[in-house]
Design a protein around this motif. Sequence first.
Motif, PDB file in Angstrom:
ATOM      1  N   ASP A 121       0.809  -1.220   0.000  1.00  0.00           N
ATOM      2  CA  ASP A 121       0.000   0.000   0.000  1.00  0.00           C
ATOM      3  C   ASP A 121       0.841   1.268   0.000  1.00  0.00           C
ATOM      4  O   ASP A 121       0.313   2.353  -0.270  1.00  0.00           O
ATOM      5  CB  ASP A 121      -0.940   0.011   1.219  1.00  0.00           C
ATOM      6  CG  ASP A 121      -1.983  -1.081   1.144  1.00  0.00           C
ATOM      7  OD1 ASP A 121      -2.387  -1.405   0.006  1.00  0.00           O
ATOM      8  OD2 ASP A 121      -2.376  -1.606   2.189  1.00  0.00           O
ATOM      9  N   ASP A 122       2.117   1.154   0.328  1.00  0.00           N
ATOM     10  CA  ASP A 122       2.986   2.324   0.331  1.00  0.00           C
ATOM     11  C   ASP A 122       4.418   1.877   0.056  1.00  0.00           C
ATOM     12  O   ASP A 122       5.112   1.381   0.946  1.00  0.00           O
ATOM     13  CB  ASP A 122       2.898   3.064   1.668  1.00  0.00           C
ATOM     14  CG  ASP A 122       3.561   4.445   1.618  1.00  0.00           C
ATOM     15  OD1 ASP A 122       4.298   4.718   0.641  1.00  0.00           O
ATOM     16  OD2 ASP A 122       3.332   5.239   2.531  1.00  0.00           O
ATOM     17  N   ARG A 124       6.911   3.689  -0.593  1.00  0.00           N
ATOM     18  CA  ARG A 124       7.926   4.683  -0.256  1.00  0.00           C
ATOM     19  C   ARG A 124       8.773   4.286   0.939  1.00  0.00           C
ATOM     20  O   ARG A 124       9.824   4.858   1.190  1.00  0.00           O
ATOM     21  CB  ARG A 124       7.257   6.038   0.018  1.00  0.00           C
ATOM     22  CG  ARG A 124       6.502   6.600  -1.171  1.00  0.00           C
ATOM     23  CD  ARG A 124       5.711   7.837  -0.806  1.00  0.00           C
ATOM     24  NE  ARG A 124       4.690   7.553   0.198  1.00  0.00           N
ATOM     25  CZ  ARG A 124       3.923   8.480   0.751  1.00  0.00           C
ATOM     26  NH1 ARG A 124       4.064   9.754   0.415  1.00  0.00           N
ATOM     27  NH2 ARG A 124       3.007   8.142   1.644  1.00  0.00           N
ATOM     28  N   THR A 126       9.300   3.430   5.257  1.00  0.00           N
ATOM     29  CA  THR A 126       8.973   4.139   6.501  1.00  0.00           C
ATOM     30  C   THR A 126      10.232   4.536   7.253  1.00  0.00           C
ATOM     31  O   THR A 126      10.250   4.595   8.482  1.00  0.00           O
ATOM     32  CB  THR A 126       8.107   3.236   7.401  1.00  0.00           C
ATOM     33  OG1 THR A 126       8.786   1.995   7.606  1.00  0.00           O
ATOM     34  CG2 THR A 126       6.766   2.964   6.765  1.00  0.00           C
ATOM     35  N   SER A 490      10.316   8.711  -1.449  1.00  0.00           N
ATOM     36  CA  SER A 490       9.373   9.711  -1.930  1.00  0.00           C
ATOM     37  C   SER A 490      10.104  10.756  -2.756  1.00  0.00           C
ATOM     38  O   SER A 490      11.167  11.264  -2.377  1.00  0.00           O
ATOM     39  CB  SER A 490       8.661  10.380  -0.751  1.00  0.00           C
ATOM     40  OG  SER A 490       7.689  11.297  -1.201  1.00  0.00           O
ATOM     41  N   ASP A 511       2.622  10.451  -3.194  1.00  0.00           N
ATOM     42  CA  ASP A 511       1.417  10.092  -2.443  1.00  0.00           C
ATOM     43  C   ASP A 511       0.321   9.510  -3.323  1.00  0.00           C
ATOM     44  O   ASP A 511      -0.805   9.307  -2.872  1.00  0.00           O
ATOM     45  CB  ASP A 511       0.882  11.312  -1.686  1.00  0.00           C
ATOM     46  CG  ASP A 511       0.512  12.464  -2.619  1.00  0.00           C
ATOM     47  OD1 ASP A 511       0.601  12.289  -3.857  1.00  0.00           O
ATOM     48  OD2 ASP A 511       0.147  13.550  -2.105  1.00  0.00           O
ATOM     49  N   LYS A 518       2.300   5.434  -5.609  1.00  0.00           N
ATOM     50  CA  LYS A 518       2.423   5.115  -4.181  1.00  0.00           C
ATOM     51  C   LYS A 518       2.324   3.620  -3.925  1.00  0.00           C
ATOM     52  O   LYS A 518       3.102   3.061  -3.155  1.00  0.00           O
ATOM     53  CB  LYS A 518       1.343   5.846  -3.390  1.00  0.00           C
ATOM     54  CG  LYS A 518       1.367   5.532  -1.889  1.00  0.00           C
ATOM     55  CD  LYS A 518       0.231   6.251  -1.170  1.00  0.00           C
ATOM     56  CE  LYS A 518       0.226   5.909   0.322  1.00  0.00           C
ATOM     57  NZ  LYS A 518      -0.893   6.546   1.041  1.00  0.00           N
ATOM     58  N   THR A 519       1.362   2.962  -4.564  1.00  0.00           N
ATOM     59  CA  THR A 519       1.084   1.556  -4.269  1.00  0.00           C
ATOM     60  C   THR A 519       1.700   0.635  -5.310  1.00  0.00           C
ATOM     61  O   THR A 519       2.071   1.046  -6.416  1.00  0.00           O
ATOM     62  CB  THR A 519      -0.432   1.304  -4.219  1.00  0.00           C
ATOM     63  OG1 THR A 519      -0.967   1.480  -5.551  1.00  0.00           O
ATOM     64  CG2 THR A 519      -1.120   2.262  -3.271  1.00  0.00           C
TER      65      THR A 519
END
Length: 755
Positions: A121-122, A124, A126, A490, A511, A518-519
């Motif tokens: 789902d992301d 980028r 963390t 990002s 985003d 993003k996904t």
Amino acid sequence: MSNVVLSASVRQNLLSLQSTADLLSTTQNRLASGKKVNTALDNPTNFFTAAGLDSRASDINNLLDGIGNGVQILQAANTGITSLQKLIDTAKSIANQALQSNVGYSTKSNVSTQITGATPDDLRGTTSYTSANAVSKVVVDGTAGGAHPITSTTTLGATSTSLAGVAAPNGAGTAASLAPGLTLIGTPGATTIQGSSAPVDGDTLMVNGKTITFRAGTAQTAVLPAGSGINNAGAGNLITDGNGNTTVYLGSTGTPKATVQDLTDAIDLASGVKKALISNGQAAVSHSSGTDAGIIGGVLTLTTGTGSDLSITGHADLLNGLGLTSSLGSGDVTVTQPRQITAGSLGTLIEDGSTLNVNGKTITFKNSAPPLAANVASGSGVLNGVVADANGNSTVYLQGGTMADVLTAIDIATGAQGKSISAGGALSLTPGTGVASQVVAGALKISTGTSSDLTISATGNALVALGLAGNTGTNTTFTATRSAGIGGVSGKTLSFSSFKGGTPVNVTFGDGTNGTVKTLAQLNVALKANNMSASLDATGTLVIAAGNDYASSTLGSTLDGGAIGGTITSALTFTVPNPPVEDLTSQAARANLVRQYNNVIEQITTTSQDASFNGVNLLAGDTLKLVFNETGKSTLNIVGTALTPAGLGVPTLTIGTDFIDNAATNKTMAALNVASTTLRSQASSLGSNLSIVQIRQEFAKNLINVLQTGSSNLTLADTNEEAANSQALSTRQSIAVSALALANQSQQSVLKLLQ
């Protein structure tokens, strides 16, 4: 005869008879032939006109044979095309089998990189998470009024209190006569346990949830349970596991061994007043907290220790013999003694054995004093009232432990503070992923760290005692979320040059809005047009591979394209493109499909060669010329097409080159689709020409009928009329014969008269 003179009447009758005979002959000829015009003399105009019509009809009739042969030639060609279409469909079926079989490669060409913290789902990552703080409700200490907040030095234990019994009789009953049997007067270590109220083999006492078991006989050191030790300082009558569970060996009836001191040691070990250090099967018992049990003037006095209230459950007779209850009998009775809560301790004391589960790590609260560094288990370390292992699990000791120790254990579990364990068992704190948790105005201010969000659950009453169960005290978990920043990639751009003729990829991670990706699903949409696909595993490894259609191709190669670039390569390290790895079993299956396909294609050649009629084969490229009129000016030329595999554009495949992946198979499928279209076009053309020929054939037949009818109309006799004429002429002839006979008779009569 020339001298014969006929009379006028005879002559007239003779002429009439001749005329009738002529007319009768003509009529009979018409009846016999069915025509009224048999020669040019009959009617020159009609005769020659009819002859011309019959001649044209005959010429056209002669053309019908050629037209009929043309129809058969077209039908033979159409039959051949139908068979060729079936063969093409069979070849398509084989190609579809190749598309539906395993791709032919166990691993497709790919490149990969690691994006820390990336999820489907992301993508980028963390890496920019920051630690957050979570605050509990205000916790109060034991100050009267219940409103004074705790500090980091507030102790986890409370003040020890005493449980004093009453004077108990000795074995001879010389003291107060309560329950004869236990000698409590004198030195307890020298007095054995015996008498009517003494425990027997199998009896138990439960002290603070720990079990004291009484056994007959003598302790066997050769079969000590793992982790247990024998108390040789007490004459070897106790075996304890170091956690407060003890077995007391009574000896025999004739030779009692266990003393009252052994019993009180067992009670103190269970209550936390004493502790046992186990080493090589030996248990060294020493003081821990509170006051050791003692007997003064026949009175037994026990204390609670600081880490737990005191609770003793056992047979009433035994506890009565110890002076701890007035109850009698073999049934169980419970005696309790609470600790005293003071201003320096928690207002709600944490129960022994309670736990906190912090992000999957366990913090256990234990009614004991913290061990020395030299005595902790291998791989663990001790700091103040905390012992932590290498995995982040901790034990917080209620005797001497403080709120600061609780926060230290939580920080080690979350990673907010790091740890270092020395070879000597000492624990020291190092910088972690957050700030140290602390007590602020009586509330716990807990750092989440950056490794994961904070989740604390508990057993026992630890969650409530530490203010982590919410204002109502009913919450079962305490949670907090880290502060999440922008992902690690990002704003970075990923690019691939055209791969196998696809659309070059140039995507920017963001985003998911304004064209950013993003996904994982969004990335796959962008990669699909360039014949690639992406996947992500649980560790954050992003793999970009060739699509199934081009499983045999190599990413980034000069031949195939797909070179990687973009600013993302400065932030992440991609692997060198891996070539595809063949699946031998799948390739063998595809090679067999190639053989089947080639067998079908061979039949196309023989089928097109066999589709001939009367030496003409439109499927071999022959030309059919049909003539539709007698002048040769109305014709139809049908030019055939050589429908060989080459003429249809259908390739013969090569094992190891064709059908090796979906792209190669789709190329063959495209050629077969073109061949199908060609065959349908040829069938349509043949059908159109066949319709034309059949129409002209029918037209010729009808025209012949018209010409023949026109000819007949000019020459045919009316049989009814001629039949009537024949009848009339026959009558006329008969009358003429009769008249001639009469004339002859008359003439003969005159001659007789002259004679």
